[in-house]
Enzyme design. Structure first.
Site, mmCIF file in Angstrom:
data_model
loop_
_atom_site.group_PDB
_atom_site.id
_atom_site.type_symbol
_atom_site.label_atom_id
_atom_site.label_comp_id
_atom_site.label_asym_id
_atom_site.label_seq_id
_atom_site.Cartn_x
_atom_site.Cartn_y
_atom_site.Cartn_z
ATOM 1 N N GLY A 107 0.791 -1.228 0.000
ATOM 2 C CA GLY A 107 0.000 0.000 0.000
ATOM 3 C C GLY A 107 0.823 1.278 0.000
ATOM 4 N N SER A 108 2.002 1.236 -0.624
ATOM 5 C CA SER A 108 2.886 2.409 -0.605
ATOM 6 C C SER A 108 2.217 3.652 -1.200
ATOM 7 C CB SER A 108 4.180 2.030 -1.334
ATOM 8 O OG SER A 108 4.621 3.042 -2.154
ATOM 9 N N ASP A 154 -7.334 -0.139 0.197
ATOM 10 C CA ASP A 154 -5.980 0.290 0.586
ATOM 11 C C ASP A 154 -6.002 1.680 1.220
ATOM 12 O OD1 ASP A 154 -5.318 -2.028 -0.714
ATOM 13 O OD2 ASP A 154 -3.727 -1.158 -1.936
HETATM 14 C C1 MEV Z 1 -4.567 -4.421 -3.595
HETATM 15 O O1 MEV Z 1 -3.972 -4.142 -2.339
HETATM 16 C C2 MEV Z 1 -5.860 -5.142 -3.402
HETATM 17 C C3 MEV Z 1 -6.605 -5.507 -4.687
HETATM 18 O O2 MEV Z 1 -7.792 -6.172 -4.265
HETATM 19 C C4 MEV Z 1 -6.963 -4.293 -5.511
HETATM 20 C C5 MEV Z 1 -8.017 -3.408 -4.876
HETATM 21 O O3 MEV Z 1 -8.679 -3.806 -3.928
HETATM 22 O O4 MEV Z 1 -8.170 -2.270 -5.365
HETATM 23 C C6 MEV Z 1 -5.807 -6.465 -5.546
#
Ligand code: MEV
Length: 318
Positions: A107-108, A154
């Protein structure tokens, strides 16, 4: 000269990545061992006018006025400017540092945006725009630049800085914080392979479009696991939680978002006695997580490093 600083943590997805984009529930938690920090400083009189954006870790130094619309740092500043209703910002220098590895599922991008939004809204005397809810909403707009169709989980978890149970909904997402009955010890191991969330999310969309029934079933399976995981967290049932993680990893493999490196780390953790393990985030690189019993940290960390992990962080959810 007034200076305001703020930070935001990294994050892991505990359950439900990818399926969350399609409306299934997911659970994420902050990782406070790594963080993004933003410092907003009034520029001394006599220096060139404007808003200077400096990110030494990204080797970036630009002016807001000349930055392009793909520049996430500038986008975070513009979101605050618009939300505060300011036709012009004062002369400022905004410096960002981050210890969160980029493109690794931690989550940078969301944390950098949240740190800038929090520091700048406070610096401008607008604490009403620095609440978790507001920071999450503004950071979501920035996330769209990088991710195309982000679910919103995120930016939510890094803004709330607590474990969250999240469901993408219209007109408002479901965001619930909840208490865990027992501390949850997690190792976060990096494959060292960088992976673009946008690319993996759009490849999953391509596969879902080609095989909707099969993918809807996988997504629904992930949603079911996330609901059960929340109950296990609230009951302190770590053995069940670990099993649910293992099952979630299998569903993510079926979505083709794992990789040989992730599978190797997950298998190593499972056979070394972790209660459960799975990839975390978009996959095809980045990080995996292992649920461990307290006291097993040193040996599991050594196992993961021997299996190829580049870095192992610890995180305890309380
Ligand atoms: C990314 O940390 C998580 C995903 O589910 C993408 C999103 O939720 O936007 C892959």
């Amino acid at each position: 000269m007034a200076v305001t600083t703020a930070s935001a943590p990294g994050k892991v997805i505990l359950f439900g990545e990818h399926a969350v984009v399609y409306g299934q529930p997911a659970i994420a938690a902050p990782v406070t061992q790594v963080a993004a920090t933003a410092e907003v400083r009034d520029t001394p009189p006599g220096t060139p006018a404007g808003v200077r954006l400096i990110a030494p870790d990204l080797a970036q130094e630009t002016w807001l006025a000349t930055s392009d619309d793909q520049d996430a740092l500038a986008a975070a500043v513009r979101q605050v400017q618009a939300a505060a209703g300011l036709p012009q910002l004062p002369n400022l220098t905004i410096t960002v540092h981050s210890s969160i590895p980029i493109a690794s599922g931690l989550g940078s991008g969301a944390a950098i945006a949240a740190a800038v939004i929090r520091a700048l809204t406070r610096h401008l005397g607008r604490p009403d725009l620095a609440t978790a809810e507001q920071v999450a909403a503004l950071a979501y707009e920035v996330e769209k630049i990088h991710h195309g169709t982000p679910s919103g989980i995120d930016n939510t978890v890094v803004a709330y800085e607590q474990p969250v149970y999240f469901e993408r909904r219209q007109p408002h997402n479901l965001i619930e914080t909840f208490a865990v009955a027992r501390p949850v010890h997690i190792l976060v191991a990096d494959t060292g392979i960088r992976s673009s969330t946008k690319a993996v999310v759009s490849d999953v969309r391509r596969q879902w479009t080609a095989s909707p029934a099969a993918f809807n079933q996988l997504f629904a399976g992930c949603g079911h696991l996330a609901r059960s995981a929340r109950r296990a967290l609230e009951a302190g049932d770590l053995a069940s939680l670990g099993q649910l993680m293992n099952e979630n990893h299998r569903l993510l493999q079926a979505m083709t978002v794992s990789s040989a490196e992730l599978d190797r780390l997950v298998a190593a953790a499972q056979s070394a006695g972790a209660l459960g393990a799975k990839l975390s985030g978009a996959g095809r690189g980045g990080n995996m997580i292992a649920l461990i019993e307290p006291g097993r940290e040193a040996s599991l960390r050594a196992t993961l490093l021997a299996a190829g992990a580049r870095q192992v962080l610890t995180s305890v959810l309380k």
